[in-house]
Motif scaffolding. Structure first.
Motif, PDB file in Angstrom:
ATOM      1  N   MET A  70       0.851  -1.176   0.000  1.00  0.00           N
ATOM      2  CA  MET A  70       0.000   0.000   0.000  1.00  0.00           C
ATOM      3  C   MET A  70       0.895   1.237   0.000  1.00  0.00           C
ATOM      4  N   ILE A  71       0.724   2.084  -0.986  1.00  0.00           N
ATOM      5  CA  ILE A  71       1.634   3.213  -1.092  1.00  0.00           C
ATOM      6  C   ILE A  71       0.858   4.502  -1.154  1.00  0.00           C
ATOM      7  N   LYS A  72       1.214   5.376  -0.277  1.00  0.00           N
ATOM      8  CA  LYS A  72       0.545   6.667  -0.279  1.00  0.00           C
ATOM      9  C   LYS A  72       1.595   7.731  -0.437  1.00  0.00           C
ATOM     10  N   ILE A  82       9.488   3.530  -6.400  1.00  0.00           N
ATOM     11  CA  ILE A  82       8.768   2.359  -6.910  1.00  0.00           C
ATOM     12  C   ILE A  82       8.276   2.544  -8.346  1.00  0.00           C
ATOM     13  N   ARG A  83       7.751   3.731  -8.651  1.00  0.00           N
ATOM     14  CA  ARG A  83       7.324   4.006 -10.021  1.00  0.00           C
ATOM     15  C   ARG A  83       7.980   5.301 -10.480  1.00  0.00           C
ATOM     16  N   GLU A  84       8.021   5.472 -11.807  1.00  0.00           N
ATOM     17  CA  GLU A  84       8.738   6.617 -12.368  1.00  0.00           C
ATOM     18  C   GLU A  84       8.221   7.929 -11.796  1.00  0.00           C
ATOM     19  N   THR A 139      10.261  -9.169 -11.471  1.00  0.00           N
ATOM     20  CA  THR A 139      10.994  -8.525 -12.572  1.00  0.00           C
ATOM     21  C   THR A 139      10.605  -7.060 -12.801  1.00  0.00           C
ATOM     22  N   PHE A 140       9.530  -6.602 -12.141  1.00  0.00           N
ATOM     23  CA  PHE A 140       9.109  -5.204 -12.312  1.00  0.00           C
ATOM     24  C   PHE A 140       9.657  -4.292 -11.222  1.00  0.00           C
ATOM     25  N   CYS A 141      10.260  -4.841 -10.192  1.00  0.00           N
ATOM     26  CA  CYS A 141      10.353  -4.107  -8.918  1.00  0.00           C
ATOM     27  C   CYS A 141      11.764  -3.663  -8.529  1.00  0.00           C
ATOM     28  N   VAL A 142      11.852  -2.444  -8.014  1.00  0.00           N
ATOM     29  CA  VAL A 142      13.158  -1.874  -7.613  1.00  0.00           C
ATOM     30  C   VAL A 142      13.538  -2.210  -6.166  1.00  0.00           C
ATOM     31  N   THR A 158       3.780  -5.877   4.324  1.00  0.00           N
ATOM     32  CA  THR A 158       3.075  -6.521   3.237  1.00  0.00           C
ATOM     33  C   THR A 158       3.533  -7.963   3.099  1.00  0.00           C
ATOM     34  N   SER A 159       2.616  -8.826   2.777  1.00  0.00           N
ATOM     35  CA  SER A 159       2.936 -10.243   2.711  1.00  0.00           C
ATOM     36  C   SER A 159       3.106 -10.709   1.283  1.00  0.00           C
ATOM     37  N   HIS A 160       3.913 -11.725   1.128  1.00  0.00           N
ATOM     38  CA  HIS A 160       4.047 -12.389  -0.172  1.00  0.00           C
ATOM     39  C   HIS A 160       3.347 -13.751  -0.066  1.00  0.00           C
ATOM     40  N   LEU A 184      -2.565  -9.193   0.701  1.00  0.00           N
ATOM     41  CA  LEU A 184      -1.825 -10.284   0.074  1.00  0.00           C
ATOM     42  C   LEU A 184      -1.789 -10.070  -1.454  1.00  0.00           C
ATOM     43  N   PRO A 185      -0.827  -9.253  -1.905  1.00  0.00           N
ATOM     44  CA  PRO A 185      -0.809  -8.891  -3.323  1.00  0.00           C
ATOM     45  C   PRO A 185      -0.590 -10.089  -4.238  1.00  0.00           C
ATOM     46  N   VAL A 186      -1.281 -10.046  -5.384  1.00  0.00           N
ATOM     47  CA  VAL A 186      -1.110 -11.117  -6.374  1.00  0.00           C
ATOM     48  C   VAL A 186      -0.562 -10.534  -7.684  1.00  0.00           C
ATOM     49  N   GLN A 187      -0.813  -9.283  -7.941  1.00  0.00           N
ATOM     50  CA  GLN A 187      -0.296  -8.511  -9.100  1.00  0.00           C
ATOM     51  C   GLN A 187      -1.019  -8.819 -10.411  1.00  0.00           C
ATOM     52  N   SER A 188      -1.289 -10.097 -10.697  1.00  0.00           N
ATOM     53  CA  SER A 188      -1.947 -10.443 -11.958  1.00  0.00           C
ATOM     54  C   SER A 188      -2.713 -11.753 -11.782  1.00  0.00           C
ATOM     55  N   ASN A 229       8.056 -13.251 -12.362  1.00  0.00           N
ATOM     56  CA  ASN A 229       8.835 -14.022 -11.384  1.00  0.00           C
ATOM     57  C   ASN A 229       8.170 -14.040 -10.002  1.00  0.00           C
ATOM     58  N   ARG A 230       6.821 -14.155 -10.001  1.00  0.00           N
ATOM     59  CA  ARG A 230       6.130 -14.217  -8.705  1.00  0.00           C
ATOM     60  C   ARG A 230       6.238 -15.614  -8.084  1.00  0.00           C
ATOM     61  N   ARG A 231       6.527 -16.590  -8.905  1.00  0.00           N
ATOM     62  CA  ARG A 231       6.796 -17.959  -8.448  1.00  0.00           C
ATOM     63  C   ARG A 231       5.602 -18.649  -7.770  1.00  0.00           C
ATOM     64  N   GLY A 284      -5.285  -6.365  -1.823  1.00  0.00           N
ATOM     65  CA  GLY A 284      -4.218  -6.786  -2.739  1.00  0.00           C
ATOM     66  C   GLY A 284      -3.646  -5.635  -3.525  1.00  0.00           C
ATOM     67  N   ASP A 285      -2.586  -5.933  -4.278  1.00  0.00           N
ATOM     68  CA  ASP A 285      -2.006  -4.970  -5.230  1.00  0.00           C
ATOM     69  C   ASP A 285      -2.061  -5.605  -6.617  1.00  0.00           C
ATOM     70  N   PHE A 286      -2.301  -4.758  -7.624  1.00  0.00           N
ATOM     71  CA  PHE A 286      -2.338  -5.243  -9.009  1.00  0.00           C
ATOM     72  C   PHE A 286      -1.535  -4.326  -9.910  1.00  0.00           C
ATOM     73  N   SER A 332      -4.178  -0.574  -7.286  1.00  0.00           N
ATOM     74  CA  SER A 332      -3.805  -1.031  -8.622  1.00  0.00           C
ATOM     75  C   SER A 332      -3.047   0.066  -9.346  1.00  0.00           C
ATOM     76  N   PHE A 333      -2.108  -0.364 -10.167  1.00  0.00           N
ATOM     77  CA  PHE A 333      -1.172   0.574 -10.794  1.00  0.00           C
ATOM     78  C   PHE A 333      -0.936   0.185 -12.244  1.00  0.00           C
ATOM     79  N   LYS A 334      -0.612   1.208 -13.064  1.00  0.00           N
ATOM     80  CA  LYS A 334      -0.110   0.923 -14.407  1.00  0.00           C
ATOM     81  C   LYS A 334       1.343   0.513 -14.268  1.00  0.00           C
ATOM     82  N   TYR A 335       1.756  -0.476 -15.029  1.00  0.00           N
ATOM     83  CA  TYR A 335       3.156  -0.884 -14.977  1.00  0.00           C
ATOM     84  C   TYR A 335       4.045   0.310 -15.324  1.00  0.00           C
ATOM     85  N   SER A 336       5.064   0.507 -14.527  1.00  0.00           N
ATOM     86  CA  SER A 336       6.014   1.588 -14.761  1.00  0.00           C
ATOM     87  C   SER A 336       7.394   0.967 -14.964  1.00  0.00           C
ATOM     88  N   THR A 337       7.992   1.291 -16.077  1.00  0.00           N
ATOM     89  CA  THR A 337       9.295   0.691 -16.411  1.00  0.00           C
ATOM     90  C   THR A 337      10.368   1.243 -15.486  1.00  0.00           C
TER      91      THR A 337
HETATM   92  N1  SAH Z   1       6.552  -6.617  -1.328  1.00  0.00           N
HETATM   93  C1  SAH Z   1       5.250  -6.357  -1.790  1.00  0.00           C
HETATM   94  C2  SAH Z   1       5.107  -5.118  -2.649  1.00  0.00           C
HETATM   95  C3  SAH Z   1       5.991  -3.965  -2.476  1.00  0.00           C
HETATM   96  S1  SAH Z   1       5.863  -2.714  -3.718  1.00  0.00           S
HETATM   97  C4  SAH Z   1       4.788  -7.557  -2.596  1.00  0.00           C
HETATM   98  O1  SAH Z   1       5.574  -8.342  -3.085  1.00  0.00           O
HETATM   99  O2  SAH Z   1       3.616  -7.681  -2.792  1.00  0.00           O
HETATM  100  C5  SAH Z   1       4.154  -2.268  -3.597  1.00  0.00           C
HETATM  101  C6  SAH Z   1       3.382  -2.451  -4.858  1.00  0.00           C
HETATM  102  O3  SAH Z   1       3.805  -1.542  -5.854  1.00  0.00           O
HETATM  103  C7  SAH Z   1       3.531  -3.805  -5.507  1.00  0.00           C
HETATM  104  O4  SAH Z   1       2.723  -4.757  -4.896  1.00  0.00           O
HETATM  105  C8  SAH Z   1       3.144  -3.538  -6.921  1.00  0.00           C
HETATM  106  O5  SAH Z   1       1.768  -3.708  -7.132  1.00  0.00           O
HETATM  107  C9  SAH Z   1       3.510  -2.066  -7.123  1.00  0.00           C
HETATM  108  N2  SAH Z   1       4.682  -1.931  -7.989  1.00  0.00           N
HETATM  109  C10 SAH Z   1       5.942  -2.306  -7.721  1.00  0.00           C
HETATM  110  N3  SAH Z   1       6.738  -2.050  -8.783  1.00  0.00           N
HETATM  111  C11 SAH Z   1       5.953  -1.501  -9.739  1.00  0.00           C
HETATM  112  C12 SAH Z   1       6.190  -1.034 -11.062  1.00  0.00           C
HETATM  113  N4  SAH Z   1       7.380  -1.099 -11.624  1.00  0.00           N
HETATM  114  N5  SAH Z   1       5.142  -0.517 -11.738  1.00  0.00           N
HETATM  115  C13 SAH Z   1       3.911  -0.452 -11.184  1.00  0.00           C
HETATM  116  N6  SAH Z   1       3.636  -0.876  -9.945  1.00  0.00           N
HETATM  117  C14 SAH Z   1       4.640  -1.408  -9.216  1.00  0.00           C
END
Ligand code: SAH
Ligand code: SF4
Ligand code: F3S
Length: 480
Positions: A1-3, A73-75, A192-195, A268-270, A294-298, A308-310, A334-336, A365-370
């Protein structure tokens, strides 16, 4: 959860000896971006700076030091930092013209990711400190005052928590009846999306002794609800009193024994780290609130693999069924991410279907950010922005509908509400339901910190309304 919010901590002026002014009293303004871990870190930095005479202010104009505790986390999150630094440069110049010095520090995940680059792009910045080294912030500021610009983003060998001062009791009291407590930091999962694995480093768990000690201090300062934090909080592990291996479940059983601590949460839980002990804690501990992020992302197995959520969607759904069997009234969040490279219309439909299957009480929920440096950035099939926007709109509409449906199920029920702070209307107090919803209720300010029975009478977009009732335990919908 990001604010994206500025933390507000009531400035505290009392010294240990009871006097109310400090020698060399200076003021620090802290702007916090990103997740709850950053909110917690800002509080710890503020406590570390108190030793050097810094008091927290909510007015940037009167600050001698401005700290931006940043998120990468995002651009957009990262860009915000540079635009804020542009404005701060002008303020620094203006103050200097009036003969007042203002220092600028960048901390958090952008500091870790960009390091020296920040000094190059933003010449007004005095110190850049990563999340692993913020216990060295006071020292860095002293060096900066002698004219040296400091960058400290190495992964410290020492445990920063051993070097950070605890907050004074009066400060804990001033911060309210709920508190965060970081128990775990970093991430080894490398989605693979995450910093985060790059900005926060590898997974580290704090010791049971450190955590219990901090929890006891918080409770002694009037805290009733503690949320345990970690980038992968359920990857926390430690040693019990006989040297046995503990997982997060064991830690929760231990913390639930603390007298006066009424509520526990964690985030946050995986999904891969939800073990049976933790699920058992949800079954057994009334102190553990029936809410799980409990984020699932997709909802597409193809995309989950590419991320690579495994785990698969079937494994996620089976896990949720198991958790619901243990704690039937649990609310899920969740997060998506929509528009991960290669996501087709069908993949997105699969996500919508999974959301329908789970029925979330709340979700982000978020748009994918490179993100440069992550494997996702190298992938070919990047999804066009307008497709991402369309998918996000559809997903958010569905999630919002589910959030309202969940809120509606609360109407008419009597629930336990922890009274947290005064509301906007006179006589109104804002509390929290077991499922993390804000509840507006007429009560006295002296009741803040109490858990009372409230009958939910209505809902609005982000909160519930209720009235105080006296009921016997058997009539309750949930206990806390
Ligand atoms: N550790 C947590 C998430 C931490 S980041 C987990 O694995 O669930 C918080 C959320 O930001 C992620 O759950 C994801 O939905 C979002 N996020 C992370 N990287 C992102 C990216 N590159 N673009 C868009 N959303 C992203
Ligand atoms: Fe990022 Fe994945 Fe780690 Fe969560 S588990 S912090 S999304 S790499
Ligand atoms: Fe942002 Fe760092 Fe938290 S990147 S989400 S502040 S861990």
């Amino acid at each position: 959860m990001i604010k994206d919010s500025a933390i507000t901590i009531a400035p505290e002026t009392k010294l240990r000896d009871g006097s109310s002014s400090r020698p060399n009293s200076r003021k620090v303004f802290i702007k916090t971006y990103g997740c709850q871990m950053n909110v917690y870190d800002s509080i710890r930095m503020s406590d570390a700076l108190a030793g050097d005479g810094y008091e927290q202010t909510e007015d940037m104009e009167e600050a001698d030091l401005v700290l931006l505790n940043t998120c990468h986390i995002r651009e957009k999150a990262a860009e915000k930092v540079y635009s804020a630094l542009g404005r701060l440069r002008d303020m620094k110049k203006r103050k200097a013209a009036d003969g007042r010095e203002m220092m600028i520090g960048v901390t958090g995940c952008v500091a870790q990711a960009e390091g020296e680059e920040i000094l190059r792009r933003a010449p007004a910045v005095d110190v850049v400190i990563g999340p692993q080294t913020y216990h060295r912030l006071p020292e860095a500021l002293r060096r900066a005052q002698q004219g040296q610009r400091v960058v400290d983003t190495e992964y410290a060998i020492e445990d920063k928590f051993e070097h950070l001062p605890s907050a004074e009791k009066s400060k804990i009291k001033a911060r309210g009846v709920t508190a965060f407590l970081t128990v775990q930091e970093g991430c080894d999962k490398f989605c693979t999306f995450c910093v985060v694995p790059y900005t926060r480093g590898s997974e580290v768990s704090r010791s049971v002794a450190q955590i219990v000690d901090e929890a006891l201090k918080l409770v002694d300062g009037g805290v009733r609800e503690i949320t345990l934090l970690g980038q992968n909080v359920n990857a926390w592990h430690g040693k019990g009193p006989r040297g046995e291996e503990w997982s997060l479940g064991d830690l929760l059983y231990r913390l639930a024994e603390i007298p006066g601590l009424a509520r526990l949460r964690y985030t946050t839980s995986h999904p891969r780290d939800m073990d049976d002990r933790l699920i058992g804690a949800h079954r057994d501990l009334r102190t553990l609130m029936p809410y799980l992020h409990l984020p699932v992302q997709s909802g597409s197995n193809r995309i989950l693999k590419a991320m690579n959520r495994r785990h698969t969607t079937a494994e996620y759904l089976a896990l949720i069924a198991k958790i619901r069997a243990a704690r039937p009234d649990i609310a899920l969040s969740g997060d998506f991410i929509v528009g991960f490279p290669g996501e087709t219309d069908q993949d997105f439909e699969d996500t919508l279907r999974l959301v329908e299957d789970v029925a979330y009480a709340q979700a982000f929920s978020f748009k994918y950010s490179t993100r440069p440096g992550t494997p996702g950035a190298e992938l070919k099939d990047q999804v066009p922005e307008e497709i991402k926007a369309q998918r996000l709109e559809r997903l958010q509409a569905l999630l919002l509908k589910q959030q309202h449906e969940f809120a509606e199920t609360c109407v008419g029920k009597v629930v336990d509400v922890l009274l947290e702070k005064p509301g906007r209307m006179p006589g109104q107090i804002i509390g929290r339901s077991p499922w993390l919803q804000s509840v507006n209720v007429d009560a006295k300010a002296s009741q803040i910190g109490d858990i009372i029975n409230v009958r939910i009478t209505g809902t609005s977009t982000n909160s519930l309304f209720g009235e105080v009732v006296q009921v016997s335990d058997t009539q309750r919908s949930s206990t806390a």
